[in-house]
Design a protein around this motif. Structure first.
Motif, PDB file in Angstrom:
ATOM      1  N   THR A  30       0.822  -1.214   0.000  1.00 22.36           N
ATOM      2  CA  THR A  30       0.000   0.000   0.000  1.00 22.36           C
ATOM      3  C   THR A  30       0.855   1.262   0.000  1.00 22.36           C
ATOM      4  O   THR A  30       0.640   2.149  -0.825  1.00 22.36           O
ATOM      5  CB  THR A  30      -0.971  -0.008   1.195  1.00 22.36           C
ATOM      6  OG1 THR A  30      -1.804  -1.154   1.080  1.00 22.36           O
ATOM      7  CG2 THR A  30      -1.826   1.237   1.202  1.00 22.36           C
ATOM      8  N   GLU A  82      -6.841   4.115  -2.874  1.00 25.61           N
ATOM      9  CA  GLU A  82      -7.951   4.490  -1.996  1.00 25.61           C
ATOM     10  C   GLU A  82      -8.726   3.257  -1.557  1.00 25.61           C
ATOM     11  O   GLU A  82      -9.086   3.130  -0.387  1.00 25.61           O
ATOM     12  CB  GLU A  82      -8.883   5.471  -2.717  1.00 25.61           C
ATOM     13  CG  GLU A  82      -9.983   6.012  -1.852  1.00 25.61           C
ATOM     14  CD  GLU A  82      -9.472   6.837  -0.684  1.00 25.61           C
ATOM     15  OE1 GLU A  82     -10.136   6.844   0.364  1.00 25.61           O
ATOM     16  OE2 GLU A  82      -8.412   7.471  -0.808  1.00 25.61           O
ATOM     17  N   ARG A  83      -8.954   2.334  -2.456  1.00 24.01           N
ATOM     18  CA  ARG A  83      -9.673   1.107  -2.091  1.00 24.01           C
ATOM     19  C   ARG A  83      -8.856   0.266  -1.114  1.00 24.01           C
ATOM     20  O   ARG A  83      -9.399  -0.332  -0.191  1.00 24.01           O
ATOM     21  CB  ARG A  83      -9.984   0.288  -3.343  1.00 24.01           C
ATOM     22  CG  ARG A  83     -11.056   0.929  -4.202  1.00 24.01           C
ATOM     23  CD  ARG A  83     -11.440   0.088  -5.354  1.00 24.01           C
ATOM     24  NE  ARG A  83     -12.114  -1.123  -4.872  1.00 24.01           N
ATOM     25  CZ  ARG A  83     -12.358  -2.173  -5.618  1.00 24.01           C
ATOM     26  NH1 ARG A  83     -11.985  -2.172  -6.886  1.00 24.01           N
ATOM     27  NH2 ARG A  83     -12.976  -3.225  -5.122  1.00 24.01           N
ATOM     28  N   LEU A  85      -6.663   1.415   1.061  1.00 30.92           N
ATOM     29  CA  LEU A  85      -6.665   2.093   2.358  1.00 30.92           C
ATOM     30  C   LEU A  85      -8.005   1.936   3.067  1.00 30.92           C
ATOM     31  O   LEU A  85      -8.052   1.918   4.298  1.00 30.92           O
ATOM     32  CB  LEU A  85      -6.322   3.571   2.179  1.00 30.92           C
ATOM     33  CG  LEU A  85      -4.876   3.852   1.776  1.00 30.92           C
ATOM     34  CD1 LEU A  85      -4.684   5.326   1.491  1.00 30.92           C
ATOM     35  CD2 LEU A  85      -3.912   3.373   2.838  1.00 30.92           C
ATOM     36  N   GLU A  86      -9.103   1.796   2.319  1.00 34.12           N
ATOM     37  CA  GLU A  86     -10.416   1.567   2.923  1.00 34.12           C
ATOM     38  C   GLU A  86     -10.430   0.256   3.699  1.00 34.12           C
ATOM     39  O   GLU A  86     -11.150   0.124   4.681  1.00 34.12           O
ATOM     40  CB  GLU A  86     -11.508   1.544   1.854  1.00 34.12           C
ATOM     41  CG  GLU A  86     -11.893   2.902   1.330  1.00 34.12           C
ATOM     42  CD  GLU A  86     -12.602   3.745   2.359  1.00 34.12           C
ATOM     43  OE1 GLU A  86     -13.404   3.193   3.134  1.00 34.12           O
ATOM     44  OE2 GLU A  86     -12.343   4.953   2.387  1.00 34.12           O
ATOM     45  N   PHE A  88      -8.262  -0.884   5.636  1.00 32.64           N
ATOM     46  CA  PHE A  88      -7.625  -0.764   6.937  1.00 32.64           C
ATOM     47  C   PHE A  88      -8.348   0.192   7.877  1.00 32.64           C
ATOM     48  O   PHE A  88      -7.906   0.396   8.994  1.00 32.64           O
ATOM     49  CB  PHE A  88      -6.167  -0.330   6.764  1.00 32.64           C
ATOM     50  CG  PHE A  88      -5.359  -1.349   6.039  1.00 32.64           C
ATOM     51  CD1 PHE A  88      -4.953  -2.504   6.673  1.00 32.64           C
ATOM     52  CD2 PHE A  88      -5.023  -1.168   4.703  1.00 32.64           C
ATOM     53  CE1 PHE A  88      -4.218  -3.464   6.004  1.00 32.64           C
ATOM     54  CE2 PHE A  88      -4.297  -2.116   4.029  1.00 32.64           C
ATOM     55  CZ  PHE A  88      -3.892  -3.269   4.682  1.00 32.64           C
ATOM     56  N   LYS A  89      -9.442   0.777   7.445  1.00 33.96           N
ATOM     57  CA  LYS A  89     -10.200   1.678   8.316  1.00 33.96           C
ATOM     58  C   LYS A  89     -11.008   0.864   9.306  1.00 33.96           C
ATOM     59  O   LYS A  89     -11.433  -0.247   9.034  1.00 33.96           O
ATOM     60  CB  LYS A  89     -11.109   2.577   7.490  1.00 33.96           C
ATOM     61  CG  LYS A  89     -10.339   3.632   6.742  1.00 33.96           C
ATOM     62  CD  LYS A  89     -11.262   4.633   6.129  1.00 33.96           C
ATOM     63  CE  LYS A  89     -10.420   5.705   5.444  1.00 33.96           C
ATOM     64  NZ  LYS A  89     -11.243   6.642   4.722  1.00 33.96           N
ATOM     65  N   SER A  90     -11.251   1.456  10.457  1.00 32.45           N
ATOM     66  CA  SER A  90     -12.025   0.799  11.509  1.00 32.45           C
ATOM     67  C   SER A  90     -13.457   0.586  11.047  1.00 32.45           C
ATOM     68  O   SER A  90     -14.053   1.432  10.396  1.00 32.45           O
ATOM     69  CB  SER A  90     -12.008   1.652  12.769  1.00 32.45           C
ATOM     70  OG  SER A  90     -12.824   1.074  13.751  1.00 32.45           O
ATOM     71  N   SER A  91     -14.011  -0.557  11.428  1.00 30.73           N
ATOM     72  CA  SER A  91     -15.389  -0.865  11.034  1.00 30.73           C
ATOM     73  C   SER A  91     -16.402  -0.308  12.038  1.00 30.73           C
ATOM     74  O   SER A  91     -17.568  -0.637  11.980  1.00 30.73           O
ATOM     75  CB  SER A  91     -15.572  -2.377  10.887  1.00 30.73           C
ATOM     76  OG  SER A  91     -15.271  -3.028  12.099  1.00 30.73           O
ATOM     77  N   GLY A  92     -15.962   0.500  12.996  1.00 31.32           N
ATOM     78  CA  GLY A  92     -16.870   1.169  13.918  1.00 31.32           C
ATOM     79  C   GLY A  92     -17.127   0.394  15.194  1.00 31.32           C
ATOM     80  O   GLY A  92     -17.927   0.815  16.012  1.00 31.32           O
ATOM     81  N   GLY A  97      -7.898  -0.159  14.435  1.00 33.92           N
ATOM     82  CA  GLY A  97      -7.660  -0.561  13.056  1.00 33.92           C
ATOM     83  C   GLY A  97      -8.014  -2.006  12.815  1.00 33.92           C
ATOM     84  O   GLY A  97      -8.829  -2.602  13.489  1.00 33.92           O
ATOM     85  N   PRO A 100     -11.388  -5.169   7.784  1.00 34.00           N
ATOM     86  CA  PRO A 100     -12.820  -4.965   7.903  1.00 34.00           C
ATOM     87  C   PRO A 100     -13.527  -6.271   8.242  1.00 34.00           C
ATOM     88  O   PRO A 100     -13.134  -7.335   7.804  1.00 34.00           O
ATOM     89  CB  PRO A 100     -13.222  -4.463   6.521  1.00 34.00           C
ATOM     90  CG  PRO A 100     -12.167  -4.950   5.616  1.00 34.00           C
ATOM     91  CD  PRO A 100     -10.911  -4.995   6.442  1.00 34.00           C
TER      92      PRO A 100
END
Length: 119
Positions: A30, A82-83, A85-86, A88-92, A97, A100
Motif C-alpha cells: 500500500t 484508496e480502495r 486504504l479503505e 484498513f479503516k475501523s469498522s466502527g 484498526g 474490515p
C-alpha cells in the motif's frame, strides 16, 4: 541515442523494476502504491511535454495516446490506493484498526478466508 541503446536501457529498467517489486513484502504494497502514484504523475507531465514538442501527425498521435495512457495510469493508481486504504479503516466496533469485518486467512491458506459474523 541509437535505437539499440534505448532498447537496452528499457530492458535493463524493466528487469530491475521487476526484481525490486518482486522482493517487496506484502505489508509494504500500500505505501509503495501510494508512492508510485507520484511517479505516474511525472510520467503524465513527460507525455504532455513530448506531445507539445511533436511535429508530425504521427508524433502527435503517439503523444496523445501516451497522455491518455499516462492519465489513466495515474487515476487508476489513486483509485486502487484508496480502495486498499479503505480495507484498513475501523469498522466502527471501537477496536481501532484492523481488517474490515474481522476477517483472516486460515492457517496455510487451507479453506480460504474466515470472518466473524458469517461473512
Amino acid at each position: 541515442m541509437t535505437g539499440i541503446v534505448a532498447l537496452y536501457i528499457f530492458m535493463l529498467a524493466a528487469f530491475t523494476g521487476y526484481e525490486v517489486i518482486a522482493r517487496v513484502p506484502v505489508i509494504l504494497h500500500t505505501p509503495l502504491m501510494s508512492g508510485s502514484n507520484f511517479v505516474h504523475g511525472i510520467v503524465l507531465v513527460g507525455a504532455m511535454v513530448a506531445l507539445g514538442g511533436a511535429q508530425t501527425p504521427l508524433e502527435k498521435t503517439i503523444g496523445f495516446i501516451g497522455v491518455l495512457l499516462a492519465a489513466g495510469n495515474a487515476v487508476g493508481g489513486y483509485v486502487v490506493t484508496e480502495r486498499m486504504l479503505e480495507m484498513f479503516k475501523s469498522s466502527g466496533g471501537g477496536r481501532g484498526g484492523g481488517a474490515p469485518r474481522d476477517c483472516w486467512l486460515r492457517p496455510g491458506g487451507v479453506g480460504g478466508w474466515g470472518c466473524r459474523g458469517g461473512i
